[in-house]
Write a protein that holds these residues in place. Structure first.
Motif, mmCIF file in Angstrom:
data_model
loop_
_atom_site.group_PDB
_atom_site.id
_atom_site.type_symbol
_atom_site.label_atom_id
_atom_site.label_comp_id
_atom_site.label_asym_id
_atom_site.label_seq_id
_atom_site.Cartn_x
_atom_site.Cartn_y
_atom_site.Cartn_z
ATOM 1 N N ARG A 42 1.009 -1.160 -0.062
ATOM 2 C CA ARG A 42 -0.047 0.094 0.026
ATOM 3 C C ARG A 42 0.851 1.344 -0.017
ATOM 4 N NH1 ARG A 42 -5.226 1.413 3.210
ATOM 5 N NH2 ARG A 42 -5.539 3.672 2.591
ATOM 6 N N TYR A 43 1.992 1.159 0.828
ATOM 7 C CA TYR A 43 2.736 2.384 1.055
ATOM 8 C C TYR A 43 3.403 2.502 -0.558
ATOM 9 C CZ TYR A 43 6.263 5.548 2.554
ATOM 10 O OH TYR A 43 7.164 6.655 2.738
ATOM 11 N N GLY A 44 3.948 1.578 -1.004
ATOM 12 C CA GLY A 44 4.380 1.677 -2.406
ATOM 13 C C GLY A 44 3.579 2.323 -3.437
ATOM 14 N N ALA A 45 2.270 1.985 -3.425
ATOM 15 C CA ALA A 45 1.522 2.324 -4.371
ATOM 16 C C ALA A 45 1.024 3.810 -4.013
ATOM 17 C CB ALA A 45 0.083 1.710 -4.083
ATOM 18 N N ASP A 46 1.075 4.148 -3.027
ATOM 19 C CA ASP A 46 1.117 5.598 -2.332
ATOM 20 C C ASP A 46 2.065 6.484 -2.861
ATOM 21 O OD1 ASP A 46 -1.524 5.326 -1.328
ATOM 22 O OD2 ASP A 46 -1.054 5.324 0.745
ATOM 23 N N GLN A 47 3.434 5.807 -2.616
ATOM 24 C CA GLN A 47 4.506 6.816 -3.064
ATOM 25 C C GLN A 47 4.373 6.678 -4.567
ATOM 26 O OE1 GLN A 47 8.739 5.652 -1.422
ATOM 27 N NE2 GLN A 47 8.584 4.578 -3.325
ATOM 28 N N ALA A 48 4.107 5.819 -5.220
ATOM 29 C CA ALA A 48 4.110 5.972 -6.906
ATOM 30 C C ALA A 48 3.007 6.906 -7.201
ATOM 31 C CB ALA A 48 3.853 4.335 -7.499
ATOM 32 N N ALA A 49 2.209 6.982 -6.634
ATOM 33 C CA ALA A 49 0.821 8.024 -6.948
ATOM 34 C C ALA A 49 1.439 9.286 -6.553
ATOM 35 C CB ALA A 49 -0.220 7.837 -6.249
ATOM 36 N N THR A 50 2.210 9.504 -5.375
ATOM 37 C CA THR A 50 2.690 10.883 -5.336
ATOM 38 C C THR A 50 3.631 11.367 -6.089
ATOM 39 O OG1 THR A 50 2.253 10.421 -2.814
ATOM 40 C CG2 THR A 50 3.715 12.194 -3.273
ATOM 41 N N MET A 51 4.581 10.365 -6.484
ATOM 42 C CA MET A 51 5.575 10.892 -7.769
ATOM 43 C C MET A 51 4.990 11.133 -8.887
ATOM 44 S SD MET A 51 8.584 8.515 -6.749
ATOM 45 C CE MET A 51 9.661 8.451 -5.247
ATOM 46 N N HIS A 52 3.892 10.358 -9.304
ATOM 47 C CA HIS A 52 3.230 10.508 -10.592
ATOM 48 C C HIS A 52 2.534 12.005 -10.561
ATOM 49 C CE1 HIS A 52 1.046 9.839 -14.004
ATOM 50 N NE2 HIS A 52 -0.356 10.106 -13.288
ATOM 51 N N ALA A 53 2.070 12.389 -9.389
ATOM 52 C CA ALA A 53 1.266 13.438 -9.110
ATOM 53 C C ALA A 53 2.182 14.757 -9.790
ATOM 54 C CB ALA A 53 0.963 13.867 -7.770
#
Length: 378
Positions: A42-53
């Protein structure tokens, strides 16, 4: 030197003391492997989404989504020619969009494009589903971390005017499509008798008007009525005046600097507050002032985020508790709030505010998946 885990084990009040974790919750020193892996993912998905933002904000600023929507399927080189951007960087940016499901890609032909659905959300500013403003507002939160850290370790306050400018533009661009899709078609008709009053000529106020998006939409729809917007943020009032002039409604819309407790006027038919009440230091005092300014048959319409009774995992709750931490609650504390409402106050607490201010009738008139439209009358 002992490891951090060993230090926790040895610390008074640690997992083995009377302050142990509740039953069924793994201690800090012995995480359950399956639950640990689930949280890491879950953390990895949030980190990826934050970078993608950040790539979304960049794509919007450079006009890449709009150009891609206008051009249709194309290789990075064609998009580079259309936008004046570096083709190698565009290829990387495009692949980032593919990886997040924000564009489509044909590996054999080396082309990229937006579906109609992606274009409506990312490229068409006139679409009621246009979402880009939310990512810009979210980006501003990261730029405000230092200011929020100071607030957390001092009096808790950070006024609306103390944020990065992206917050104000992002907020206007985020809420604009919501107002265009709902305000005139759905929300006004849901208020008791208000549509007819606006059509025949009413006096309307928007308190905490920001860039004036909602009031301008109302002025366009109801030319017989007269509108006034108030906000304590000078830059927002200046932007609202410019927007009203560009929309051709300056003959019936005015914008002035004032607070929720001192905006002028009496006998208004409609007072609007769009997602601002929870940011005020004295919401009951502001609501009392709103009641004093209303005509005896007037209506206070205000929108607030929908909320669950207790924090629960959902996109809505994650969004609004986060923005409340970074923006809304610090704003209220900066105005001297003793117990700030926060962006997840919920309908029951908001009804209590209205009742304490002297309103005798209160109901939820309409709602969207994210917001509720509340109607209060004297």
């Amino acid at each position: 030197m002992p490891s951090r885990v060993n230090a926790i084990e040895a610390a008074p009040g640690g997992p083995d003391s009377a302050g142990a974790a509740p039953s069924g919750v793994a201690s800090a020193s012995t995480p359950d492997s399956d639950r640990l892996q689930a949280f890491i993912e879950r953390y990895g998905a949030d980190q990826a989404a934050t970078m993608h933002a950040a790539t979304v904000v960049l794509g919007d600023r450079l006009g890449l989504y709009a150009a891609l929507a206008a051009h249709g399927p194309c290789p990075p080189e064609d998009l580079a020619e259309a936008t004046g951007c570096h083709p190698r960087l565009l290829r990387e940016w495009l692949n980032a969009q593919v990886a997040s499901g924000y564009t489509e890609h044909d590996p054999a032909g080396g082309t990229y494009w937006l579906t109609p659905e992606q274009a409506a959300c990312l490229a068409d500013a006139a679409s009621p589903n246009y979402l880009i403003g939310g990512m810009l507002a979210a980006s501003s939160n990261h730029k405000d971390v230092d200011a929020l850290a100071r607030a957390f370790t001092s009096d808790g306050g950070l006024g609306w005017g103390g944020h990065h400018p992206d917050l104000y533009v992002g907020t206007q661009r985020l809420f604009g499509p919501v107002y265009r899709a709902n305000l005139v078609p759905n929300w006004i008709p849901a208020l008791e008798g208000m549509q007819a009053r606006l059509e025949s000529g009413a006096r309307v106020v928007d308190v905490g008007c920001g860039h004036g998006e909602a009031l301008i939409r109302l002025a366009e729809a109801y030319p017989a009525s007269r509108f006034a917007g108030f906000d304590n943020h000078v830059a927002s009032i200046e932007a609202a005046r410019t927007a009203a002039a560009e929309a051709g409604v300056s003959d019936r819309v005015t914008f002035e600097v004032a607070t929720a407790e001192d905006f002028p006027g009496r006998d208004y038919d409609l007072v609007c507050v769009f997602n601002a009440l929870h940011e005020w230091g004295d919401p009951v005092g502001a609501a009392r002032h709103i009641r004093r300014t209303l005509a005896p048959s007037g209506t206070w319409m205000f929108t607030e985020p929908r909320a669950d009774d207790d924090p629960a995992e959902s996109v809505r709750a994650r969004t609004f508790y986060s923005v409340s931490t970074m923006v809304c609650t610090p704003s209220a504390l900066a105005q001297g709030a003793e117990a700030a409402l926060g962006a997840q106050a919920g309908q029951a607490k908001l009804e209590q505010v209205a009742g304490q201010a002297g309103f005798t009738r209160f109901r939820r008139a309409a709602q969207t998946p994210m917001f509720m439209v509340l109607e209060a009358r004297p």
